[in-house]
Design a protein around this motif. Structure first.
Motif, PDB file in Angstrom:
ATOM      1  N   PRO A  91      32.410  51.216  48.743  1.00 44.48           N
ATOM      2  CA  PRO A  91      32.870  52.513  47.825  1.00 44.48           C
ATOM      3  C   PRO A  91      34.014  52.010  47.108  1.00 44.48           C
ATOM      4  O   PRO A  91      34.146  52.576  45.956  1.00 44.48           O
ATOM      5  N   ASN A  92      35.088  51.282  47.490  1.00 40.96           N
ATOM      6  CA  ASN A  92      36.159  50.913  46.554  1.00 40.96           C
ATOM      7  C   ASN A  92      35.710  49.325  46.251  1.00 40.96           C
ATOM      8  O   ASN A  92      36.043  48.521  46.869  1.00 40.96           O
ATOM      9  N   LYS A  93      35.217  49.513  44.981  1.00 39.95           N
ATOM     10  CA  LYS A  93      34.538  48.216  44.538  1.00 39.95           C
ATOM     11  C   LYS A  93      35.697  47.306  44.109  1.00 39.95           C
ATOM     12  O   LYS A  93      35.360  45.952  44.040  1.00 39.95           O
ATOM     13  N   ASP A  94      36.825  47.559  43.720  1.00 42.49           N
ATOM     14  CA  ASP A  94      37.995  46.511  43.081  1.00 42.49           C
ATOM     15  C   ASP A  94      39.226  46.721  44.068  1.00 42.49           C
ATOM     16  O   ASP A  94      39.880  47.795  44.370  1.00 42.49           O
ATOM     17  N   TRP A  95      39.860  45.597  44.218  1.00 43.08           N
ATOM     18  CA  TRP A  95      40.750  45.422  45.010  1.00 43.08           C
ATOM     19  C   TRP A  95      41.870  44.275  44.524  1.00 43.08           C
ATOM     20  O   TRP A  95      41.195  43.393  43.992  1.00 43.08           O
ATOM     21  N   ALA A  96      43.089  44.668  44.608  1.00 42.46           N
ATOM     22  CA  ALA A  96      44.180  43.613  44.142  1.00 42.46           C
ATOM     23  C   ALA A  96      44.737  43.248  45.489  1.00 42.46           C
ATOM     24  O   ALA A  96      45.148  43.874  46.507  1.00 42.46           O
ATOM     25  N   GLY A  97      44.698  41.824  45.692  1.00 47.14           N
ATOM     26  CA  GLY A  97      45.189  41.062  46.921  1.00 47.14           C
ATOM     27  C   GLY A  97      46.442  39.944  46.495  1.00 47.14           C
ATOM     28  O   GLY A  97      46.187  39.512  45.322  1.00 47.14           O
ATOM     29  N   ILE A  98      47.096  39.867  47.472  1.00 51.63           N
ATOM     30  CA  ILE A  98      48.043  38.762  47.526  1.00 51.63           C
ATOM     31  C   ILE A  98      47.772  37.839  48.739  1.00 51.63           C
ATOM     32  O   ILE A  98      47.855  38.517  50.005  1.00 51.63           O
ATOM     33  N   ASP A  99      47.543  36.615  48.690  1.00 54.82           N
ATOM     34  CA  ASP A  99      47.353  35.752  49.729  1.00 54.82           C
ATOM     35  C   ASP A  99      48.444  35.045  49.731  1.00 54.82           C
ATOM     36  O   ASP A  99      48.732  34.295  48.892  1.00 54.82           O
ATOM     37  N   ILE A 100      49.052  34.465  50.903  1.00 55.74           N
ATOM     38  CA  ILE A 100      49.996  33.557  51.114  1.00 55.74           C
ATOM     39  C   ILE A 100      49.602  32.628  52.155  1.00 55.74           C
ATOM     40  O   ILE A 100      49.081  32.842  53.169  1.00 55.74           O
ATOM     41  N   PHE A 101      49.361  31.217  51.844  1.00 55.36           N
ATOM     42  CA  PHE A 101      49.010  30.099  52.766  1.00 55.36           C
ATOM     43  C   PHE A 101      50.330  29.182  53.089  1.00 55.36           C
ATOM     44  O   PHE A 101      50.828  29.011  51.990  1.00 55.36           O
TER      45      PHE A 101
END
Length: 130
Positions: A91-101
């Motif tokens: 239902p929420n098609k777009d997401w902003a993400g921050i990934d830290i490795f």
């Protein structure tokens, strides 16, 4: 080959693409993850088996999911990816993400943190999320 910030940045992108876009988390783990894998996402347990199980399930439940990399930062043993995740069947098609490795001295991923938020249809500014 010793780990460098640029090599780690390239490996983080390749890992994420293989795991998320190509739907091959086991191959991604085999190529890019170290002996220990510490997870800070509250929905995924520590260790590579839990990671593989989670992303195999995500690939099955959300076909067509895709990520694009908007920004990357590499410093020391850390890499940060700012991503636009598309989940066409959610239902929420777009997401902003921050990934830290975090990488070990051999250039393998050994720890992961992430934060996600939906991209709203309207914003109080014209700057966008990316």
């Amino acid at each position: 080959m010793p780990s460098t910030p640029e090599r780690n940045r390239q490996n983080a992108i390749a890992f994420y693409d293989l795991m998320f876009n190509q739907g091959k988390p086991a191959e991604a783990v085999e190529q890019y993850v170290g002996r220990t894998y510490i997870q800070h996402n509250p929905h995924v347990a520590d260790g590579t088996s839990a990671f593989i199980e989670y992303f195999e399930r995500m690939a099955s439940e959300y076909p067509g999911k895709w990520v694009t990399f908007k920004r990357t930062v590499a410093e020391g043993d850390l890499v940060v990816l700012h991503c636009h995740q598309s989940w066409p069947t959610d239902p929420n098609k777009d997401w902003a993400g921050i990934d830290i490795f975090r990488f070990d001295e051999d250039g393998k991923i050994v720890e992961h943190w992430d934060v996600l938020q939906t991209v709203p249809p309207e914003m109080q500014h014209g700057n966008g999320m990316f």
